[in-house]
Design a protein around this motif. Structure first.
Motif, PDB file in Angstrom:
ATOM      1  N   GLY A  10       0.818  -1.218   0.000  1.00 46.52           N
ATOM      2  CA  GLY A  10       0.000   0.000   0.000  1.00 46.52           C
ATOM      3  C   GLY A  10       0.844   1.258   0.000  1.00 46.52           C
ATOM      4  N   LEU A  11       0.138   2.366  -0.009  1.00 46.26           N
ATOM      5  CA  LEU A  11       0.782   3.679  -0.046  1.00 46.26           C
ATOM      6  C   LEU A  11       1.794   3.800   1.103  1.00 46.26           C
ATOM      7  CD1 LEU A  11       0.377   6.251  -1.754  1.00 46.26           C
ATOM      8  CD2 LEU A  11      -1.326   7.008  -0.088  1.00 46.26           C
ATOM      9  N   LEU A  12       1.350   3.560   2.311  1.00 43.87           N
ATOM     10  CA  LEU A  12       2.250   3.648   3.467  1.00 43.87           C
ATOM     11  C   LEU A  12       3.054   2.363   3.639  1.00 43.87           C
ATOM     12  CD1 LEU A  12      -0.005   5.522   6.023  1.00 43.87           C
ATOM     13  CD2 LEU A  12       2.271   6.238   5.287  1.00 43.87           C
ATOM     14  N   ASP A  31       0.313  -9.026   1.673  1.00 46.84           N
ATOM     15  CA  ASP A  31      -0.739  -8.249   1.024  1.00 46.84           C
ATOM     16  C   ASP A  31      -1.613  -9.220   0.221  1.00 46.84           C
ATOM     17  OD1 ASP A  31      -0.599  -4.857   0.408  1.00 46.84           O
ATOM     18  OD2 ASP A  31      -2.063  -6.059  -0.690  1.00 46.84           O
ATOM     19  N   CYS A  54      -1.523 -12.924   1.659  1.00 47.99           N
ATOM     20  CA  CYS A  54      -2.252 -13.272   2.881  1.00 47.99           C
ATOM     21  C   CYS A  54      -3.378 -12.276   3.116  1.00 47.99           C
ATOM     22  CB  CYS A  54      -1.289 -13.265   4.078  1.00 47.99           C
ATOM     23  SG  CYS A  54      -2.103 -13.524   5.663  1.00 47.99           S
ATOM     24  N   ASP A  55      -4.583 -12.798   3.233  1.00 48.85           N
ATOM     25  CA  ASP A  55      -5.711 -11.962   3.649  1.00 48.85           C
ATOM     26  C   ASP A  55      -5.655 -11.897   5.175  1.00 48.85           C
ATOM     27  OD1 ASP A  55      -8.099 -10.935   4.518  1.00 48.85           O
ATOM     28  OD2 ASP A  55      -9.359 -12.195   3.254  1.00 48.85           O
ATOM     29  N   VAL A  56      -5.225 -10.753   5.684  1.00 47.85           N
ATOM     30  CA  VAL A  56      -4.941 -10.675   7.129  1.00 47.85           C
ATOM     31  C   VAL A  56      -6.215 -10.647   7.977  1.00 47.85           C
ATOM     32  CG1 VAL A  56      -2.681  -9.592   6.837  1.00 47.85           C
ATOM     33  CG2 VAL A  56      -4.721  -8.150   7.099  1.00 47.85           C
ATOM     34  N   ARG A  86     -11.354  -2.660   3.179  1.00 45.88           N
ATOM     35  CA  ARG A  86     -12.638  -1.960   3.317  1.00 45.88           C
ATOM     36  C   ARG A  86     -13.613  -2.465   2.264  1.00 45.88           C
ATOM     37  NH1 ARG A  86      -7.719   0.759   1.404  1.00 45.88           N
ATOM     38  NH2 ARG A  86      -8.224   2.634   0.246  1.00 45.88           N
ATOM     39  N   GLY A 136      -2.739   4.159  12.982  1.00 52.54           N
ATOM     40  CA  GLY A 136      -3.969   4.891  13.243  1.00 52.54           C
ATOM     41  C   GLY A 136      -4.137   6.000  12.233  1.00 52.54           C
ATOM     42  N   TYR A 160     -14.589   5.520   9.985  1.00 54.33           N
ATOM     43  CA  TYR A 160     -13.121   5.646  10.056  1.00 54.33           C
ATOM     44  C   TYR A 160     -12.718   6.274  11.387  1.00 54.33           C
ATOM     45  CZ  TYR A 160      -8.382   6.355   8.147  1.00 54.33           C
ATOM     46  OH  TYR A 160      -7.026   6.314   7.908  1.00 54.33           O
ATOM     47  N   LYS A 164     -10.489   4.318  14.080  1.00 56.18           N
ATOM     48  CA  LYS A 164      -9.168   4.812  14.476  1.00 56.18           C
ATOM     49  C   LYS A 164      -9.145   5.283  15.927  1.00 56.18           C
ATOM     50  CE  LYS A 164      -7.099   3.949  10.584  1.00 56.18           C
ATOM     51  NZ  LYS A 164      -6.233   2.756  10.499  1.00 56.18           N
ATOM     52  N   ILE A 193      -1.975  11.583   3.524  1.00 54.53           N
ATOM     53  CA  ILE A 193      -0.860  11.277   2.622  1.00 54.53           C
ATOM     54  C   ILE A 193      -1.247  11.673   1.200  1.00 54.53           C
ATOM     55  CG2 ILE A 193       0.677   9.460   1.790  1.00 54.53           C
ATOM     56  CD1 ILE A 193       0.867   9.932   4.829  1.00 54.53           C
TER      57      ILE A 193
HETATM   58  N1  LIG Z   1      -3.293   7.238   3.084  1.00 52.82           N
HETATM   59  C1  LIG Z   1      -3.513   8.097   4.065  1.00 52.82           C
HETATM   60  O1  LIG Z   1      -3.716   9.306   3.850  1.00 52.82           O
HETATM   61  C2  LIG Z   1      -3.498   7.624   5.489  1.00 52.82           C
HETATM   62  C3  LIG Z   1      -3.433   8.586   6.496  1.00 52.82           C
HETATM   63  C4  LIG Z   1      -3.443   8.181   7.813  1.00 52.82           C
HETATM   64  C5  LIG Z   1      -3.540   6.841   8.112  1.00 52.82           C
HETATM   65  N2  LIG Z   1      -3.630   5.917   7.127  1.00 52.82           N
HETATM   66  C6  LIG Z   1      -3.719   4.518   7.512  1.00 52.82           C
HETATM   67  O2  LIG Z   1      -2.585   3.843   7.061  1.00 52.82           O
HETATM   68  C7  LIG Z   1      -2.920   2.474   6.810  1.00 52.82           C
HETATM   69  C8  LIG Z   1      -2.502   2.132   5.392  1.00 52.82           C
HETATM   70  O3  LIG Z   1      -3.194   2.994   4.516  1.00 52.82           O
HETATM   71  P1  LIG Z   1      -2.716   3.210   3.004  1.00 52.82           P
HETATM   72  O4  LIG Z   1      -3.054   4.591   2.655  1.00 52.82           O
HETATM   73  O5  LIG Z   1      -1.339   2.709   2.825  1.00 52.82           O
HETATM   74  O6  LIG Z   1      -3.768   2.262   2.272  1.00 52.82           O
HETATM   75  P2  LIG Z   1      -3.643   1.578   0.842  1.00 52.82           P
HETATM   76  O7  LIG Z   1      -5.014   1.271   0.411  1.00 52.82           O
HETATM   77  O8  LIG Z   1      -2.755   2.364  -0.055  1.00 52.82           O
HETATM   78  O9  LIG Z   1      -2.874   0.227   1.171  1.00 52.82           O
HETATM   79  C9  LIG Z   1      -3.467  -0.778   1.910  1.00 52.82           C
HETATM   80  C10 LIG Z   1      -2.907  -2.107   1.460  1.00 52.82           C
HETATM   81  O10 LIG Z   1      -3.614  -3.119   2.194  1.00 52.82           O
HETATM   82  C11 LIG Z   1      -3.853  -4.187   1.314  1.00 52.82           C
HETATM   83  N3  LIG Z   1      -4.976  -4.965   1.823  1.00 52.82           N
HETATM   84  C12 LIG Z   1      -6.291  -4.654   1.769  1.00 52.82           C
HETATM   85  N4  LIG Z   1      -7.024  -5.624   2.339  1.00 52.82           N
HETATM   86  C13 LIG Z   1      -6.143  -6.560   2.777  1.00 52.82           C
HETATM   87  C14 LIG Z   1      -6.273  -7.806   3.434  1.00 52.82           C
HETATM   88  N5  LIG Z   1      -7.485  -8.270   3.788  1.00 52.82           N
HETATM   89  N6  LIG Z   1      -5.155  -8.511   3.723  1.00 52.82           N
HETATM   90  C15 LIG Z   1      -3.930  -8.048   3.377  1.00 52.82           C
HETATM   91  N7  LIG Z   1      -3.747  -6.865   2.747  1.00 52.82           N
HETATM   92  C16 LIG Z   1      -4.832  -6.143   2.451  1.00 52.82           C
HETATM   93  C17 LIG Z   1      -4.143  -3.539  -0.036  1.00 52.82           C
HETATM   94  O11 LIG Z   1      -3.974  -4.448  -1.098  1.00 52.82           O
HETATM   95  C18 LIG Z   1      -3.126  -2.401  -0.030  1.00 52.82           C
HETATM   96  O12 LIG Z   1      -1.901  -2.780  -0.628  1.00 52.82           O
HETATM   97  C19 LIG Z   1      -4.418   2.350   7.058  1.00 52.82           C
HETATM   98  O13 LIG Z   1      -4.622   1.899   8.371  1.00 52.82           O
HETATM   99  C20 LIG Z   1      -4.892   3.774   6.929  1.00 52.82           C
HETATM  100  O14 LIG Z   1      -6.054   4.015   7.671  1.00 52.82           O
HETATM  101  C21 LIG Z   1      -3.598   6.277   5.821  1.00 52.82           C
END
Ligand SMILES: NC(=O)c1ccc[n+]([C@@H]2O[C@H](COP(=O)([O-])OP(=O)(O)OC[C@H]3O[C@@H](n4cnc5c(N)ncnc54)[C@H](O)[C@@H]3O)[C@@H](O)[C@H]2O)c1
Length: 248
Positions: A10-12, A31, A54-56, A86, A136, A160, A164, A193
């Motif tokens: 994911g992004l983070l 992932d 892995c579906d966590v 989600r 969070g 959300y 959180k 982000i």
């Molecule tokens: N992006 C933001 O602006 C932001 C800001 C604050 C907090 N967060 C938090 O950071 C965390 C990561 O967010 P993100 O922006 O990287 O999200 P994202 O959607 O970019 O990445 C999430 C990753 O989780 C994977 N995923 C989804 N369901 C899954 C499952 N059942 N099993 C395994 N992997 C699974 C997706 O394939 C994806 O690669 C989240 O908790 C989000 O709430 C994000």
């Protein structure tokens, strides 16, 4: 150190994986996005990063990955839970929410965080310690600044905020519950982000921060490297906010 990062594509999550690997850690990126995972791992010819599907939200699937990693590396020292499952209706307006959607997103995200914690803690107990880091959000600290979203199709769902906010309680509970076990549990709450948001939104958001406003994923990685280090040995049950002052 061997670290398992859920949502590692994911992004983070990807930024976490890269930062840890660059520091010299062995990283298991977990992932459900197999293409992205394979590509991510292929960037590390030294084998520092491996990808596991892995579906966590399925605890038994996470157990398998933890066991596999333990066989390969001897131990998994830390689990970073950055997966973000989600429903397809995520983001529906408050007035249009159905009980089923609310329940499902709470199950996937807050329930998921609890179950990932349960499985990680079981693994850590066997090896006599470990570190769990949840992700969070600023939305767990304060109400959304709704003004920022005006004129865009963006929103911050009520669920959300509930998820959180609840996650912070989970982290505090577990840190205390696990006293004396050598297991630490902490949370990082990032600000928004950058991810192609409209310019007007970015500008309004920045006005409520202290410098940069919306962050790049890499801006959050320092907090993780600190938490997964001896320098934070006595930081436990805490929420490290990385938000450029949004929540002030
Ligand atoms: N992006 C933001 O602006 C932001 C800001 C604050 C907090 N967060 C938090 O950071 C965390 C990561 O967010 P993100 O922006 O990287 O999200 P994202 O959607 O970019 O990445 C999430 C990753 O989780 C994977 N995923 C989804 N369901 C899954 C499952 N059942 N099993 C395994 N992997 C699974 C997706 O394939 C994806 O690669 C989240 O908790 C989000 O709430 C994000």
């Amino acid at each position: 150190m061997t670290v398992l990062v859920t949502g590692g594509c994911g992004l983070l999550g990807e930024a976490f994986v890269r930062a840890l690997a660059e520091r010299g850690d062995d990283v298991v990126a977990v992932d459900v996005d197999d293409d992205a995972g394979t590509e991510l791992a292929s960037d590390f010819e030294d084998g520092r990063v491996t990808y596991r599907h892995c579906d966590v939200t399925r605890p038994e699937a996470l157990d398998e990955v933890l066991d596999g990693a333990k066989s390969r590396y001897g131990a998994v020292d830390a689990v970073v839970h950055s997966a973000y499952p989600r429903t397809s209706t995520w983001g529906a307006p408050f007035e249009e929410l159905s009980a089923e959607e609310v329940a499902e997103n709470l199950r996937l995200q807050l329930g998921g965080a609890i179950m990932v914690s349960q499985r990680a803690v079981a693994h850590f107990r066997e090896q006599g310690g470990g570190h769990l880091v949840h992700i969070g959000s600023i939305q767990g600290l304060a109400a959304p600044k709704f003004r920022h979203y005006e004129g865009t199709d963006m929103t911050s769902p009520l669920e959300y905020t509930a998820i959180k906010t609840g996650l912070l309680g989970v982290v505090r509970y577990l840190a205390k519950y696990l006293s004396g076990t050598g297991i630490r549990v902490n949370c990082i709450s990032p600000g928004g982000i950058k991810d192609g948001q409209p310019e007007a939104f970015l500008e309004r958001y920045r006005e409520d921060c202290t410098s940069k406003g919306m962050l790049d994923p890499e801006d959050v990685t320092g907090a993780l490297l600190f938490l997964l280090s001896g320098r934070s040995a006595h930081v436990n049950g805490q929420n490290l906010v990385v938000d450029d002052g949004w929540s002030l």
